[in-house]
Design a protein around this motif. Structure first.
Motif, PDB file in Angstrom:
ATOM      1  N   ILE A  22      -4.438  44.258   0.058  1.00 18.97           N
ATOM      2  CA  ILE A  22      -4.285  42.948  -0.405  1.00 18.97           C
ATOM      3  C   ILE A  22      -4.047  42.869  -1.880  1.00 18.97           C
ATOM      4  N   ARG A  23      -3.111  42.019  -2.441  1.00 24.10           N
ATOM      5  CA  ARG A  23      -2.892  42.030  -3.779  1.00 24.10           C
ATOM      6  C   ARG A  23      -2.719  40.589  -4.343  1.00 24.10           C
ATOM      7  N   SER A  24      -3.202  40.060  -5.359  1.00 23.18           N
ATOM      8  CA  SER A  24      -3.003  38.786  -5.660  1.00 23.18           C
ATOM      9  C   SER A  24      -2.873  38.457  -7.284  1.00 23.18           C
ATOM     10  N   VAL A  25      -2.413  37.135  -7.729  1.00 25.06           N
ATOM     11  CA  VAL A  25      -2.352  36.980  -9.092  1.00 25.06           C
ATOM     12  C   VAL A  25      -2.609  35.391  -9.063  1.00 25.06           C
ATOM     13  N   ARG A  26      -3.076  35.123 -10.348  1.00 24.39           N
ATOM     14  CA  ARG A  26      -3.365  33.686 -10.670  1.00 24.39           C
ATOM     15  C   ARG A  26      -2.243  33.180 -11.402  1.00 24.39           C
ATOM     16  N   GLY A  47      -1.039  35.543  -3.329  1.00 22.01           N
ATOM     17  CA  GLY A  47      -1.184  36.833  -2.983  1.00 22.01           C
ATOM     18  C   GLY A  47      -0.305  37.250  -1.535  1.00 22.01           C
ATOM     19  N   THR A  48      -0.423  38.720  -1.229  1.00 26.42           N
ATOM     20  CA  THR A  48       0.105  39.263  -0.142  1.00 26.42           C
ATOM     21  C   THR A  48      -0.681  40.292   0.581  1.00 26.42           C
ATOM     22  N   VAL A  49      -0.654  40.215   1.947  1.00 32.44           N
ATOM     23  CA  VAL A  49      -1.481  41.163   2.664  1.00 32.44           C
ATOM     24  C   VAL A  49      -0.430  42.043   3.291  1.00 32.44           C
ATOM     25  N   THR A  50      -0.544  43.478   3.113  1.00 32.40           N
ATOM     26  CA  THR A  50       0.435  44.388   3.653  1.00 32.40           C
ATOM     27  C   THR A  50      -0.055  45.443   4.355  1.00 32.40           C
ATOM     28  N   PRO A  51       0.193  45.675   5.594  1.00 34.17           N
ATOM     29  CA  PRO A  51      -0.371  46.321   6.795  1.00 34.17           C
ATOM     30  C   PRO A  51      -0.576  47.741   6.413  1.00 34.17           C
ATOM     31  N   ALA A  52      -1.737  48.403   6.385  1.00 33.28           N
ATOM     32  CA  ALA A  52      -1.918  49.625   6.096  1.00 33.28           C
ATOM     33  C   ALA A  52      -3.133  50.164   6.870  1.00 33.28           C
ATOM     34  N   GLY A  53      -2.818  50.490   8.123  1.00 29.99           N
ATOM     35  CA  GLY A  53      -3.929  50.964   9.060  1.00 29.99           C
ATOM     36  C   GLY A  53      -5.143  49.853   9.318  1.00 29.99           C
ATOM     37  N   ARG A  54      -6.415  50.449   9.354  1.00 32.45           N
ATOM     38  CA  ARG A  54      -7.217  49.455   9.604  1.00 32.45           C
ATOM     39  C   ARG A  54      -7.712  48.496   8.394  1.00 32.45           C
ATOM     40  N   TYR A 109      10.096  39.721   4.701  1.00 35.58           N
ATOM     41  CA  TYR A 109      11.006  40.449   5.353  1.00 35.58           C
ATOM     42  C   TYR A 109      10.948  42.085   5.151  1.00 35.58           C
ATOM     43  N   GLN A 110       9.701  42.198   4.495  1.00 35.55           N
ATOM     44  CA  GLN A 110       9.100  43.519   4.156  1.00 35.55           C
ATOM     45  C   GLN A 110       7.855  43.944   4.919  1.00 35.55           C
ATOM     46  N   GLY A 111       7.427  42.854   5.988  1.00 38.60           N
ATOM     47  CA  GLY A 111       6.326  43.112   6.802  1.00 38.60           C
ATOM     48  C   GLY A 111       4.954  42.711   6.254  1.00 38.60           C
ATOM     49  N   ARG A 112       5.063  41.874   5.094  1.00 43.50           N
ATOM     50  CA  ARG A 112       3.790  41.345   4.541  1.00 43.50           C
ATOM     51  C   ARG A 112       3.821  39.956   4.914  1.00 43.50           C
ATOM     52  N   VAL A 113       2.559  39.289   4.645  1.00 45.01           N
ATOM     53  CA  VAL A 113       2.297  37.955   4.736  1.00 45.01           C
ATOM     54  C   VAL A 113       1.835  37.544   3.216  1.00 45.01           C
ATOM     55  N   TRP A 114       2.419  36.531   2.964  1.00 42.25           N
ATOM     56  CA  TRP A 114       2.268  35.952   1.724  1.00 42.25           C
ATOM     57  C   TRP A 114       1.125  34.609   1.825  1.00 42.25           C
ATOM     58  N   GLU A 123       9.887  31.324  -8.709  1.00 44.44           N
ATOM     59  CA  GLU A 123      10.724  32.393  -7.609  1.00 44.44           C
ATOM     60  C   GLU A 123      10.011  33.692  -8.081  1.00 44.44           C
ATOM     61  N   MET A 124       9.530  34.213  -6.695  1.00 41.08           N
ATOM     62  CA  MET A 124       8.521  35.550  -6.934  1.00 41.08           C
ATOM     63  C   MET A 124       8.913  36.435  -5.902  1.00 41.08           C
ATOM     64  N   ARG A 125       8.623  37.802  -6.318  1.00 40.53           N
ATOM     65  CA  ARG A 125       8.886  38.932  -5.615  1.00 40.53           C
ATOM     66  C   ARG A 125       7.600  39.913  -5.597  1.00 40.53           C
ATOM     67  N   ALA A 126       7.460  40.709  -4.695  1.00 40.35           N
ATOM     68  CA  ALA A 126       6.477  41.625  -4.380  1.00 40.35           C
ATOM     69  C   ALA A 126       6.594  42.947  -5.175  1.00 40.35           C
ATOM     70  N   GLY A 127       5.840  43.758  -5.910  1.00 39.00           N
ATOM     71  CA  GLY A 127       6.115  44.740  -6.527  1.00 39.00           C
ATOM     72  C   GLY A 127       5.943  45.858  -5.287  1.00 39.00           C
ATOM     73  N   ALA A 128       5.996  47.174  -5.871  1.00 34.38           N
ATOM     74  CA  ALA A 128       5.931  48.190  -4.899  1.00 34.38           C
ATOM     75  C   ALA A 128       4.584  48.351  -4.287  1.00 34.38           C
ATOM     76  N   ASP A 129       3.431  47.957  -4.847  1.00 29.07           N
ATOM     77  CA  ASP A 129       2.298  47.745  -4.309  1.00 29.07           C
ATOM     78  C   ASP A 129       1.900  46.659  -3.674  1.00 29.07           C
ATOM     79  N   GLY A 130       2.673  45.510  -3.604  1.00 31.73           N
ATOM     80  CA  GLY A 130       2.691  44.226  -3.045  1.00 31.73           C
ATOM     81  C   GLY A 130       2.053  43.246  -4.072  1.00 31.73           C
ATOM     82  N   THR A 131       2.047  43.610  -5.260  1.00 29.21           N
ATOM     83  CA  THR A 131       1.525  42.486  -6.095  1.00 29.21           C
ATOM     84  C   THR A 131       2.832  41.346  -6.528  1.00 29.21           C
ATOM     85  N   PRO A 132       2.239  40.255  -6.304  1.00 23.82           N
ATOM     86  CA  PRO A 132       3.369  39.045  -6.534  1.00 23.82           C
ATOM     87  C   PRO A 132       3.700  39.404  -8.140  1.00 23.82           C
TER      88      PRO A 132
END
Length: 468
Positions: free
Chosen positions: A207-211, A196-203, A182-187, A239-248
């Motif tokens: 991408i942020r991820s955790v194992r 991980g997440t992919v957050t739109p940021a121009g070109r 709901y925040q515009g990312r793709v998990w 149950e997960m959430r993304a941080g401010a920088d998109g990190t799960p």
């Protein structure tokens, strides 16, 4: 389910059309029309659609032979069906994941676009974005958005966008599931346990991820609510959430009973269910079925803190195990059994205990309240596709078999569209559509459009089942 076991598991295992989607989808979320844009129907994975299905007078209106098994089918705002398939044999070789476009009236194949071969489930857990593009991971470790252009006269499929996940996928790992939030990312989640997440940021998207914990793998999809994402591994529910920088980030983790081995009718050792958000507000609770020996349990957790609402035996007399996601409406769940279902051996991972079992099928309804859970009914339907609940008519639709015939394998015999009443479990639709093995359902996933048409693949065909 791991949505319909990918078509790879199966075998080795516009413009110009009349607008079809009356539902506008979710404002601000990069996803197509509600009910027809995700493998499990919606972001909460309720395996439902807001529309009516083909109903009691359903008829097989058209079919085609796509040359492969189509594990998931979507319908965009233009009403043109597009599916994620695995071609049996094509220019790219054997068992190539392929985006396939179908004619909305004749079901004929309009266009195909082969993707790079990769992980088993990379061609299953995609979705349709707000621009009617198929979003899916290919075998090169990239998320691609495939658009269809040229209308019905000169249709073609093109890769409109590509985001590499290089540096976020360990060697030999592959993306299992994708979903927008709901925040515009793709998990995304991977077989090897990366989230991980992919957050739109121009070109250059961010991408942020955790194992997750070592040894935990993922073969199911992920479910999304406005304030979180639910991910299940072969050991635990997160149950997960993304941080401010998109990190799960993990809000809570609950291990479950994974039993001593894989059950026959499941693909891996662990839960076979994609988590289902449901209940008050649409997401107060999240449900899974574990893999406990002898008899698996339905477990319903509170989404916010992971506390248990109820735990009960998932089935009473049905086969004791499931690889299917759990359809939900309101505070009610319907759990289908896949215990004993025969997948191609190369699709399965690890030994099964017992090695094989009769596929008896069966589904059960469970009502949930804050005070606990209550079984309402259990039927004997031997459904063999991921069921789709049509909230418009209150029926659960799937392809399935007739009664068990001693000595006759499931892959030989009649296959029918089955429609069962969500509230009573009573069968109200039985429409013969073909014979296995040509029309083996193989746990593939269909979708129901606003006009009540069910688009459902079998191993050999794409079916268009309409109202009579």
């Amino acid at each position: 389910m791991r949505a319909a076991a990918s078509a790879l598991a199966v075998v080795l295992t516009v413009l110009g059309a009349a607008p079809a989607a009356a539902d506008p989808g979710l404002p601000g979320v990069d996803v197509g029309p509600a009910g027809t844009s995700l493998v499990h129907g919606d972001l909460a994975s309720t395996d439902s659609t807001p529309f009516r299905g083909p109903g009691r007078r359903a008829r097989l209106a058209a079919s085609s032979i796509p040359g492969g098994a189509c594990a998931a089918t979507f319908l965009g705002r233009d009403g043109i069906p597009v599916a994620l398939c695995t071609q049996f044999l094509g220019a790219g070789g054997f068992a190539v994941p392929t985006v396939t476009l179908f004619h909305p009236r004749t079901a004929a194949v309009l266009a195909r676009l082969p993707l790079t071969k990769g992980g088993l489930l990379g061609g299953v857990y995609g979705f349709l974005d707000a621009q009617d593009r198929v979003v899916v991971a290919d075998g090169s470790g990239a998320i691609v958005r495939v658009a269809h252009r040229g209308g019905l006269r000169s249709p073609r499929l093109v890769v409109d966008e590509r985001v590499s996940l290089a540096g976020h996928l360990p060697r030999a790992d592959a993306v299992t599931g994708l979903a927008p939030d709901y925040q515009g990312r793709v998990w995304f989640v991977t077989t090897g346990g990366v989230v991980g997440t992919v957050t739109p940021a121009g070109r250059k998207p961010r991408i942020r991820s955790v194992r997750l914990r070592r040894g935990e793998q993922m073969g199911n999809g992920l479910s999304v609510r406005p304030s979180g994402v639910s991910v299940i591994t072969t050991h635990a529910l997160y149950e997960m959430r993304a941080g401010a920088d998109g990190t799960p980030r993990t809000r809570w983790r609950r291990s479950y009973d994974r039993g001593s081995a894989r059950k026959p009718g499941q693909l891996t050792w662990g839960s076979g269910t994609t988590p289902t958000y449901f209940g008050p507000g649409g997401d107060r609770w999240v449900a899974i079925v574990d893999n406990a020996d002898r008899a698996p349990n339905l477990i319903v957790y509170r989404s916010d803190d992971g506390s248990v609402v109820c735990r009960m035996k998932a089935f009473r007399r049905s086969g004791q195990g499931t690889e299917n996601s759990i359809p939900a409406m309101g505070n009610t769940l319907v759990i289908p059994s896949t215990y004993g279902y025969q997948y191609p051996p190369m699709a399965e991972s690890g030994r099964a205990n017992p090695p094989a079992a009769v596929f008896t099928g069966g589904s059960t309804r469970v009502d949930v309240a804050e005070t606990g859970c209550r079984r309402v009914w259990e039927n004997d339907d031997r459904i063999a596709t991921l069921p789709r609940l049509a909230r418009g008519d209150g029926l659960v639709y799937a392809l399935g078999y007739g009664p068990v015939v001693p000595g006759v394998p499931q892959q030989f015999g009649p296959v029918s569209l089955i429609g069962s009443d969500f509230w009573t479990g009573r069968r109200v639709v039985t429409l013969p559509i073909g014979q296995a093995p040509v029309d083996e359902p193989m746990e593939l996933t269909g979708t129901i459009g606003p006009d009540g048409t069910l688009w459902q693949a079998t191993v050999g065909r794409m079916l268009r089942i309409s109202r009579g």
